[in-house]
Design a protein around this motif. Sequence first.
Motif, short mmCIF file in Angstrom:
data_model
loop_
_atom_site.label_atom_id
_atom_site.label_comp_id
_atom_site.label_asym_id
_atom_site.label_seq_id
_atom_site.Cartn_x
_atom_site.Cartn_y
_atom_site.Cartn_z
N HIS A 7 0.95 -1.28 0.00
CA HIS A 7 0.09 -0.03 -0.01
C HIS A 7 0.88 1.29 -0.02
N ASN A 8 2.16 1.27 -0.53
CA ASN A 8 2.86 2.43 -0.72
C ASN A 8 2.11 3.21 -1.67
N PRO A 9 2.01 4.57 -1.49
CA PRO A 9 1.26 5.32 -2.52
C PRO A 9 1.70 5.47 -3.74
N ASP A 10 3.16 5.21 -3.86
CA ASP A 10 3.51 5.52 -5.43
C ASP A 10 4.44 4.07 -5.87
N SER A 11 4.21 3.97 -7.37
CA SER A 11 4.80 2.81 -7.87
C SER A 11 5.50 3.64 -9.12
N ARG A 12 6.51 2.50 -9.60
CA ARG A 12 7.37 2.98 -10.96
C ARG A 12 6.87 2.15 -12.06
N VAL A 13 6.57 2.74 -13.40
CA VAL A 13 6.22 2.07 -14.44
C VAL A 13 7.63 1.54 -14.93
N ILE A 14 7.67 0.11 -15.21
CA ILE A 14 9.01 -0.12 -15.63
C ILE A 14 8.75 -0.95 -17.02
N ASP A 15 7.55 -0.85 -17.46
CA ASP A 15 7.30 -1.32 -19.18
C ASP A 15 6.11 -1.04 -19.21
N SER A 16 5.66 -0.88 -20.56
CA SER A 16 4.42 -0.14 -20.87
C SER A 16 4.25 -0.86 -22.38
N ARG A 17 3.27 -1.66 -22.67
CA ARG A 17 2.96 -2.16 -24.02
C ARG A 17 1.59 -2.18 -24.18
N GLU A 18 1.21 -2.07 -25.67
CA GLU A 18 -0.27 -1.88 -26.08
C GLU A 18 -0.69 -3.49 -26.26
N ALA A 19 -1.98 -3.73 -25.70
CA ALA A 19 -2.74 -5.03 -26.08
C ALA A 19 -3.69 -4.82 -26.55
N ASP A 20 -4.45 -6.18 -26.98
CA ASP A 20 -5.73 -5.95 -27.66
C ASP A 20 -5.86 -5.11 -28.79
N GLY A 22 -4.26 -2.43 -29.46
CA GLY A 22 -4.32 -0.94 -28.95
C GLY A 22 -5.38 -0.25 -28.25
N ALA A 23 -6.28 -1.35 -27.89
CA ALA A 23 -7.37 -0.85 -27.07
C ALA A 23 -7.21 -0.78 -25.65
N THR A 24 -6.14 -1.61 -25.26
CA THR A 24 -5.50 -1.54 -23.73
C THR A 24 -4.11 -1.21 -23.87
N THR A 25 -3.54 -0.54 -22.67
CA THR A 25 -2.27 -0.36 -22.58
C THR A 25 -1.98 -1.20 -20.96
N ARG A 26 -0.95 -2.23 -21.15
CA ARG A 26 -0.75 -2.70 -19.92
C ARG A 26 0.84 -2.18 -19.34
N ARG A 27 0.65 -1.90 -18.09
CA ARG A 27 1.85 -1.35 -17.60
C ARG A 27 2.35 -2.36 -16.36
N ARG A 28 3.77 -2.63 -16.48
CA ARG A 28 4.35 -3.41 -15.49
C ARG A 28 5.02 -2.39 -14.64
N ARG A 29 4.65 -2.54 -13.03
CA ARG A 29 5.25 -1.52 -12.44
C ARG A 29 5.81 -2.36 -11.02
N SER A 30 6.68 -1.35 -10.44
CA SER A 30 7.70 -1.88 -9.56
C SER A 30 7.32 -1.01 -8.21
N ARG A 36 8.29 -5.15 -4.85
CA ARG A 36 7.28 -6.32 -5.93
C ARG A 36 6.69 -5.50 -6.93
N ARG A 37 6.30 -6.50 -7.90
CA ARG A 37 5.86 -6.00 -9.41
C ARG A 37 4.70 -6.50 -9.48
N PHE A 38 3.86 -5.56 -10.24
CA PHE A 38 2.33 -5.95 -10.50
C PHE A 38 2.16 -5.16 -11.81
N THR A 39 0.82 -5.48 -12.49
CA THR A 39 0.55 -5.10 -13.76
C THR A 39 -0.99 -4.33 -13.63
N THR A 40 -0.95 -3.37 -14.31
CA THR A 40 -2.11 -2.41 -14.51
C THR A 40 -2.45 -2.59 -16.11
N VAL A 41 -3.71 -2.24 -16.35
CA VAL A 41 -4.43 -2.28 -17.53
C VAL A 41 -5.21 -0.95 -17.60
N GLU A 42 -4.94 -0.57 -18.72
CA GLU A 42 -5.77 0.92 -18.92
C GLU A 42 -6.50 0.93 -20.14
#
Length: 165
Positions: A7-20, A22-30, A36-42
């Motif tokens: 629950h740290n209020p901030d995270s860093r984007v380490i990779d960003s790629r289009e999926a579907d 170009g309808a969605t953007t997936r970001r790998r965050r650290s 720890r790393r997690f993925t967000t979908v925009e």
Amino acid sequence: MRCPFCHNPDSRVIDSREADEGATTRRRRSCPQCSRRFTTVEEAVLAVVKRSGVSEPFNRSKVVAGVRRACQGRPVDEDQLQLLAQQVEDTIRATGAAEVPSNEVGLAILRPLRELDEVAYLRFASVYRAFTSVADFEKEIAELKARTAVGSVLEVAPSGGRSGR
Ligand SMILES: [Zn+2]
């Protein structure tokens, strides 16, 4: 974005790629706190509001599933279903609204389906518009016939000499 682990209020984007496509953007965050790393979908928000008032994200596969049912036994292939669903999504997104009532999705399906297969269109329309009698079918078929007549005149006219052979 907040780290879902510590629950740290901030995270860093380490990779960003289009999926579907170009309808969605997936970001790998650290997370700088716990590493720890997690993925967000925009994606652009598009919600469908059902008659019950419940809203859910627009889902192209649901459109495909509904239309596929209406197309049973008809010469319509998977690519055509996917294309139709894409047209439906484009039509709805073009309205610019973040939320659309589910009946608008139905309306957006009817037009391209009529072009694709008239029998499937009648099946879909009968459920969607809740046909209650043979007269409802007759009216719809009369409209289809009128359209087809106009369509064939337009098709034949520019090619001219086809009948002269
Ligand atoms: Zn963390």
